[in-house]
Design a protein around this motif. Sequence first.
Motif, PDB file in Angstrom:
ATOM      1  N   ALA A  75     -15.125   1.393 -17.752  1.00 21.38           N
ATOM      2  CA  ALA A  75     -14.061   0.414 -18.002  1.00 21.38           C
ATOM      3  C   ALA A  75     -13.193   0.838 -19.189  1.00 21.38           C
ATOM      4  CB  ALA A  75     -14.665  -0.967 -18.251  1.00 21.38           C
ATOM      5  N   VAL A  76     -13.808   1.282 -20.263  1.00 23.27           N
ATOM      6  CA  VAL A  76     -13.065   1.703 -21.450  1.00 23.27           C
ATOM      7  C   VAL A  76     -12.155   2.883 -21.121  1.00 23.27           C
ATOM      8  CG1 VAL A  76     -13.314   2.795 -23.727  1.00 23.27           C
ATOM      9  CG2 VAL A  76     -14.685   0.791 -23.143  1.00 23.27           C
ATOM     10  N   LEU A  77     -12.698   3.876 -20.429  1.00 20.99           N
ATOM     11  CA  LEU A  77     -11.906   5.059 -20.084  1.00 20.99           C
ATOM     12  C   LEU A  77     -10.780   4.727 -19.103  1.00 20.99           C
ATOM     13  CD1 LEU A  77     -14.743   7.731 -19.799  1.00 20.99           C
ATOM     14  CD2 LEU A  77     -13.047   7.489 -21.632  1.00 20.99           C
ATOM     15  N   LEU A  78     -11.101   3.952 -18.092  1.00 23.08           N
ATOM     16  CA  LEU A  78     -10.087   3.574 -17.106  1.00 23.08           C
ATOM     17  C   LEU A  78      -8.995   2.734 -17.766  1.00 23.08           C
ATOM     18  CD1 LEU A  78      -9.627   4.143 -14.126  1.00 23.08           C
ATOM     19  CD2 LEU A  78     -10.750   1.983 -13.602  1.00 23.08           C
TER      20      LEU A  78
ATOM     21  N   PRO B  69      -4.545   1.917 -17.236  1.00 20.05           N
ATOM     22  CA  PRO B  69      -4.721   0.472 -17.401  1.00 20.05           C
ATOM     23  C   PRO B  69      -4.235  -0.363 -16.217  1.00 20.05           C
ATOM     24  CG  PRO B  69      -3.032   1.307 -18.887  1.00 20.05           C
ATOM     25  CD  PRO B  69      -3.687   2.494 -18.259  1.00 20.05           C
ATOM     26  N   LYS B  70      -3.121   0.013 -15.615  1.00 24.28           N
ATOM     27  CA  LYS B  70      -2.627  -0.769 -14.467  1.00 24.28           C
ATOM     28  C   LYS B  70      -3.603  -0.687 -13.300  1.00 24.28           C
ATOM     29  CE  LYS B  70       2.250  -0.469 -15.586  1.00 24.28           C
ATOM     30  NZ  LYS B  70       3.552   0.074 -15.216  1.00 24.28           N
TER      31      LYS B  70
ATOM     32  N   LYS C 152      -5.894  -3.720 -11.557  1.00 26.51           N
ATOM     33  CA  LYS C 152      -5.826  -3.960 -10.104  1.00 26.51           C
ATOM     34  C   LYS C 152      -7.214  -3.896  -9.464  1.00 26.51           C
ATOM     35  CE  LYS C 152      -1.152  -2.287  -9.326  1.00 26.51           C
ATOM     36  NZ  LYS C 152      -0.325  -1.201  -8.781  1.00 26.51           N
ATOM     37  N   LEU C 153      -8.050  -3.004  -9.965  1.00 24.64           N
ATOM     38  CA  LEU C 153      -9.397  -2.837  -9.403  1.00 24.64           C
ATOM     39  C   LEU C 153     -10.358  -3.951  -9.801  1.00 24.64           C
ATOM     40  CD1 LEU C 153      -9.972   1.007  -9.845  1.00 24.64           C
ATOM     41  CD2 LEU C 153      -9.574  -0.229  -7.709  1.00 24.64           C
ATOM     42  N   ALA C 154     -10.124  -4.563 -10.952  1.00 23.72           N
ATOM     43  CA  ALA C 154     -11.029  -5.599 -11.465  1.00 23.72           C
ATOM     44  C   ALA C 154     -11.083  -6.770 -10.490  1.00 23.72           C
ATOM     45  CB  ALA C 154     -10.566  -6.066 -12.838  1.00 23.72           C
TER      46      ALA C 154
END
Length: 178
Positions: A94-97, A102-103, A107-109
Motif C-alpha cells: 500500500a505504501v509503495l503503490l 496513487p491514482k 481505484k484498486l482500494a
Amino acid sequence: MIQRVIQFWRAINAHLSGSDFDFINIYLNKKEQNLFFAMRLYDQRHVLNVAYTARRLAQKDGGSINEKLLMKACLLHDVGRTAEDIFLFDKVFAVLLDKYLPKTAHKLAKYNNSRNRSFWKKRRHALFIYYHHAAIGAEKLQKIKLYDIAEIIKYHHAPPKYGDCRELIILRKADSLN
C-alpha cells in the motif's frame, strides 16, 4: 523513503515489554484493550511509540491538554487496522503503490467483508483499510461510546485546520515522527 525502511525494520522486530503492558493498563479499560490487542503486534508497538512521543511533546509544549484523552487517542488511533484486515506486506504494498501510483491505488482500494477472498481481493481490501482506517477506527470507538476520542481518531490523517484540538495536533506530530 529511509523512514519507511526504518519503520519496516521496527515492524519485523516489534515486541512489547512489561512496562508497555503497565502503560496500556493505566490508560485503557478492558473494552479499549480489546480493540488495542486486535491490531497486529507491529501496530501495537507503533501506537505505543506514538503515545510515548506525544507525552514528551506535550510536556515540552506546556499548553493545556487533557493527558488521558491524548494517551487514549494515541493508543487507539490505528484500531481501524486489525490483524484480520492488513498484514505487514499489505502495508508495504500500500505504501509503495500510494507513493508511485496513487491514482491507481485509490481505484484498486475496495472494501470486502467476505472471509473467502482471493489473493487480489485481499490486497484490494488491505488498500481500502490503509486509506480508511481512521474512519473505521472512529466508528469502532463510537460503538463503545468514546465519542471524544473517535472525533480525534477520525481526523488524524486529515490536513490540519483551524480549530483542531491540541490533542489532535500533538497526535499528528507524534504519528509523523514514528
